[in-house]
Motif scaffolding. Sequence first.
Motif, PDB file in Angstrom:
ATOM      1  N   MET A  91      -5.465   3.517   7.575  1.00 35.89           N
ATOM      2  CA  MET A  91      -4.123   3.598   7.005  1.00 35.89           C
ATOM      3  C   MET A  91      -3.657   5.053   6.927  1.00 35.89           C
ATOM      4  SD  MET A  91      -2.615   0.767   6.373  1.00 35.89           S
ATOM      5  CE  MET A  91      -2.960  -0.991   6.214  1.00 35.89           C
ATOM      6  N   ALA A  92      -4.600   5.959   6.657  1.00 39.25           N
ATOM      7  CA  ALA A  92      -4.248   7.366   6.515  1.00 39.25           C
ATOM      8  C   ALA A  92      -3.878   7.999   7.847  1.00 39.25           C
ATOM      9  CB  ALA A  92      -5.412   8.129   5.871  1.00 39.25           C
ATOM     10  N   PHE A  93      -4.696   7.775   8.878  1.00 34.92           N
ATOM     11  CA  PHE A  93      -4.540   8.523  10.128  1.00 34.92           C
ATOM     12  C   PHE A  93      -3.843   7.747  11.242  1.00 34.92           C
ATOM     13  CE2 PHE A  93      -8.195  10.643   8.089  1.00 34.92           C
ATOM     14  CZ  PHE A  93      -7.647  11.920   8.007  1.00 34.92           C
ATOM     15  N   VAL A  94      -3.860   6.406  11.193  1.00 37.93           N
ATOM     16  CA  VAL A  94      -3.178   5.610  12.217  1.00 37.93           C
ATOM     17  C   VAL A  94      -1.778   5.216  11.733  1.00 37.93           C
ATOM     18  CG1 VAL A  94      -3.213   3.500  13.600  1.00 37.93           C
ATOM     19  CG2 VAL A  94      -5.340   4.750  13.165  1.00 37.93           C
ATOM     20  N   ALA A  95      -1.737   4.545  10.567  1.00 41.83           N
ATOM     21  CA  ALA A  95      -0.443   4.111  10.030  1.00 41.83           C
ATOM     22  C   ALA A  95       0.274   5.228   9.282  1.00 41.83           C
ATOM     23  CB  ALA A  95      -0.644   2.915   9.103  1.00 41.83           C
ATOM     24  N   LYS A  96      -0.490   6.200   8.761  1.00 42.28           N
ATOM     25  CA  LYS A  96       0.057   7.328   7.987  1.00 42.28           C
ATOM     26  C   LYS A  96       0.900   6.840   6.812  1.00 42.28           C
ATOM     27  CE  LYS A  96       0.168  10.233  12.149  1.00 42.28           C
ATOM     28  NZ  LYS A  96      -1.197  10.731  11.919  1.00 42.28           N
ATOM     29  N   MET A  97       0.357   5.847   6.117  1.00 45.09           N
ATOM     30  CA  MET A  97       1.043   5.257   4.969  1.00 45.09           C
ATOM     31  C   MET A  97       0.132   5.306   3.737  1.00 45.09           C
ATOM     32  SD  MET A  97       4.116   4.177   5.820  1.00 45.09           S
ATOM     33  CE  MET A  97       4.653   2.688   4.962  1.00 45.09           C
ATOM     34  N   PRO A  98       0.711   5.315   2.530  1.00 41.79           N
ATOM     35  CA  PRO A  98      -0.074   5.411   1.290  1.00 41.79           C
ATOM     36  C   PRO A  98      -0.661   4.072   0.858  1.00 41.79           C
ATOM     37  CG  PRO A  98       2.235   5.310   0.744  1.00 41.79           C
ATOM     38  CD  PRO A  98       2.161   5.335   2.245  1.00 41.79           C
ATOM     39  N   LEU A  99      -1.266   3.367   1.811  1.00 46.67           N
ATOM     40  CA  LEU A  99      -1.829   2.046   1.554  1.00 46.67           C
ATOM     41  C   LEU A  99      -3.350   2.107   1.630  1.00 46.67           C
ATOM     42  CD1 LEU A  99       0.667  -0.019   3.759  1.00 46.67           C
ATOM     43  CD2 LEU A  99       0.770   0.343   1.278  1.00 46.67           C
ATOM     44  N   VAL A 377      -2.889  -5.190  -2.622  1.00 42.10           N
ATOM     45  CA  VAL A 377      -1.631  -5.088  -3.361  1.00 42.10           C
ATOM     46  C   VAL A 377      -1.708  -3.999  -4.432  1.00 42.10           C
ATOM     47  CG1 VAL A 377      -2.223  -6.791  -5.143  1.00 42.10           C
ATOM     48  CG2 VAL A 377       0.168  -6.483  -4.465  1.00 42.10           C
ATOM     49  N   GLU A 378      -2.943  -3.677  -4.864  1.00 37.31           N
ATOM     50  CA  GLU A 378      -3.107  -2.613  -5.868  1.00 37.31           C
ATOM     51  C   GLU A 378      -2.669  -1.255  -5.346  1.00 37.31           C
ATOM     52  OE1 GLU A 378      -5.680  -5.924  -7.220  1.00 37.31           O
ATOM     53  OE2 GLU A 378      -5.243  -4.984  -5.309  1.00 37.31           O
ATOM     54  N   ALA A 379      -2.507  -1.127  -4.012  1.00 36.95           N
ATOM     55  CA  ALA A 379      -1.993   0.129  -3.459  1.00 36.95           C
ATOM     56  C   ALA A 379      -0.601   0.413  -3.991  1.00 36.95           C
ATOM     57  CB  ALA A 379      -1.964   0.050  -1.931  1.00 36.95           C
ATOM     58  N   GLY A 380       0.072  -0.630  -4.470  1.00 32.42           N
ATOM     59  CA  GLY A 380       1.390  -0.443  -5.067  1.00 32.42           C
ATOM     60  C   GLY A 380       1.341   0.453  -6.292  1.00 32.42           C
ATOM     61  N   ALA A 381       0.179   0.495  -6.975  1.00 34.97           N
ATOM     62  CA  ALA A 381       0.039   1.379  -8.136  1.00 34.97           C
ATOM     63  C   ALA A 381       0.124   2.833  -7.709  1.00 34.97           C
ATOM     64  CB  ALA A 381      -1.288   1.104  -8.840  1.00 34.97           C
ATOM     65  N   GLY A 382      -0.507   3.152  -6.555  1.00 36.17           N
ATOM     66  CA  GLY A 382      -0.437   4.511  -6.032  1.00 36.17           C
ATOM     67  C   GLY A 382       0.960   4.868  -5.568  1.00 36.17           C
ATOM     68  N   VAL A 383       1.650   3.902  -4.956  1.00 33.89           N
ATOM     69  CA  VAL A 383       3.033   4.128  -4.526  1.00 33.89           C
ATOM     70  C   VAL A 383       3.912   4.382  -5.743  1.00 33.89           C
ATOM     71  CG1 VAL A 383       5.049   3.064  -3.426  1.00 33.89           C
ATOM     72  CG2 VAL A 383       2.776   2.776  -2.415  1.00 33.89           C
ATOM     73  N   LEU A 391      -1.863  10.942   3.043  1.00 36.99           N
ATOM     74  CA  LEU A 391      -2.738  11.763   2.201  1.00 36.99           C
ATOM     75  C   LEU A 391      -3.199  10.980   0.975  1.00 36.99           C
ATOM     76  CD1 LEU A 391      -4.094  14.439   1.626  1.00 36.99           C
ATOM     77  CD2 LEU A 391      -1.955  15.271   0.629  1.00 36.99           C
ATOM     78  N   THR A 392      -2.345  10.108   0.459  1.00 34.36           N
ATOM     79  CA  THR A 392      -2.731   9.237  -0.648  1.00 34.36           C
ATOM     80  C   THR A 392      -3.905   8.352  -0.226  1.00 34.36           C
ATOM     81  OG1 THR A 392      -0.527   9.180  -1.654  1.00 34.36           O
ATOM     82  CG2 THR A 392      -1.978   7.322  -2.109  1.00 34.36           C
ATOM     83  N   ALA A 393      -3.803   7.763   0.960  1.00 40.21           N
ATOM     84  CA  ALA A 393      -4.878   6.912   1.470  1.00 40.21           C
ATOM     85  C   ALA A 393      -6.154   7.713   1.697  1.00 40.21           C
ATOM     86  CB  ALA A 393      -4.438   6.242   2.771  1.00 40.21           C
ATOM     87  N   LEU A 394      -6.021   8.931   2.209  1.00 39.31           N
ATOM     88  CA  LEU A 394      -7.192   9.791   2.435  1.00 39.31           C
ATOM     89  C   LEU A 394      -7.898  10.092   1.123  1.00 39.31           C
ATOM     90  CD1 LEU A 394      -8.946  11.573   4.243  1.00 39.31           C
ATOM     91  CD2 LEU A 394      -7.241  13.392   3.995  1.00 39.31           C
ATOM     92  N   SER A 395      -7.130  10.353   0.074  1.00 36.54           N
ATOM     93  CA  SER A 395      -7.695  10.611  -1.244  1.00 36.54           C
ATOM     94  C   SER A 395      -8.460   9.392  -1.756  1.00 36.54           C
ATOM     95  CB  SER A 395      -6.564  10.981  -2.212  1.00 36.54           C
ATOM     96  OG  SER A 395      -7.041  11.091  -3.538  1.00 36.54           O
TER      97      SER A 395
END
Length: 521
Positions: A91-99, A377-383, A391-395
């Motif tokens: 998700m971090a390096f391919v999609a580049k999204m905070p998921l 779906v908990e990725a929504g908390a980070g969003v 970078l959020t996903a990398l973290s």
Amino acid sequence: MGKSIIQNLVSSITLRLGGLLVKKFFDLLGFDPVKKKTTVRTELMAGLVTFLSMAYILTVNPNQVFGSDSPYWASAFIATALGAVIGTLLMAFVAKMPLAQASGMGLNSMLGGIIGGWGGYGKFSPGQAFMLVLISGLLFLLLSVIKINGKNFRELAFDGMPESIRSAISVGIGLFIAYIGCQNAGIIVFNGYTQVGFVDFTNWGDQIVNSFTEPFAAAKTATVAIVGLFLITILEKMQVKGAIIVGILGATAVGIPLGVTDLTVLAGNGAVSWKFWENFANFFGGEYSVFGSFTDVFTEGLVPEGVSIFTIIMILITLCMIDMFDTMGTIVGCCCGNEVLSDKNGKPHNYSKIMLSDAIATCTGAMLGTSTVTTFVEAGAGVSAGGRTGLTALSTASLFFASMFALPLFAAIPSAAAASALIYVGVLMMKHNVKSIDFTTHINATSAFLTIAIMVLSYSITKGIGVGLLSYTIMSVLSYLVELVIALIKKTEKPQWNVSGVAIIVSLLFAVYFFVPASLF
């Protein structure tokens, strides 16, 4: 004085230069915090929030697939963490999204049923079960890359399923997960007259919970789970970040005086050790390793004795469908309404790359030895905390990686405490999806209800989806034929056909699954 001014100047230049280098570095990785209206600090904190929100999966997943007392537990823990690391890095390096991705709830329950032998599947070995996950992942990958008229098969299949059934699947899985949590915690126990019953809080001794486990002190474990559930709910109301993991830890603490929490595992003895090099050695080649266990099918075969090939086909279809609907619903729910993450039509940016990352993660997870890895779906908390880039996903992935070096800490969490998270996830899945079900029309209402009820009452996600979809198709076709005859007699406008080709094909497969004897296959 002059020296102090020079020192401040040098310090200021160094900070600015360092900031520019950091920005340039993240730009090269494809993360542009400035363009995405965020900062590096915000992205890192959002990753922490996401991790805290979904860290419960590290203990819940091994419990669901193998059981808390299984010798495979330590190996499954590492597989779960590695699956989350790889899936979230995609998700971090391919999609580049905070998921973020990890072993999906519901799907791991289904896999546990396949391995454990309940749910009408028969006894599958871990290798056979993980091979099914791998095959479903490969199918998923093909569905993600092959396109027809600009849409891949996943989008076409999603569009072709009745909307009421799509929403009902998520609600049913939520209730199914909550029911499993209640059983694991001893809130729901065995009853000789009604089959299931509520725990007896006047009996603090052993109670029979089900036929798969030995009797245990259900009143104590139920208390732990209920305390955890209440704590999670209250913390969520107060908008405390990481409420689920805090609730689990609180329940774990309550379990200490009740004798539910076993702190002896913190000593790191036996299969659960602080010696991470030994844990990794056992994971990659120990007696109870799940890594690469899918290769066992080359010697033992894919189909266990007493199981039909059609059962295998339906399991694969179910794994694909659940992952498909779950991922689509999750990413839209996390990104929709956020102009940085989605377009004006509500479609998430890099949609195809998100789906590709999800499919690859499923294949990788199966090879590692964990259930279907999917977007959480908990990725929504980070969003919500401000995450906007990869970078959020990398973290988040970095924190999952670090968790593998503290295995005994997670092993000390009792199944009853983890069950509080299962029940609350069920609450969330119902909360977010039940409103999407169209109960205003009779066919939609009945088929959606059957999907939910049969899934829970039959203890089978497959049967719930099958009964719901089959009932929708049959009722819709019969209704159309009756209305068509009436329209021809009265010479009025013909009724509208509402059943897609996808729904008909899958319904036919389920009809064979339910009504054709397995011996014929």
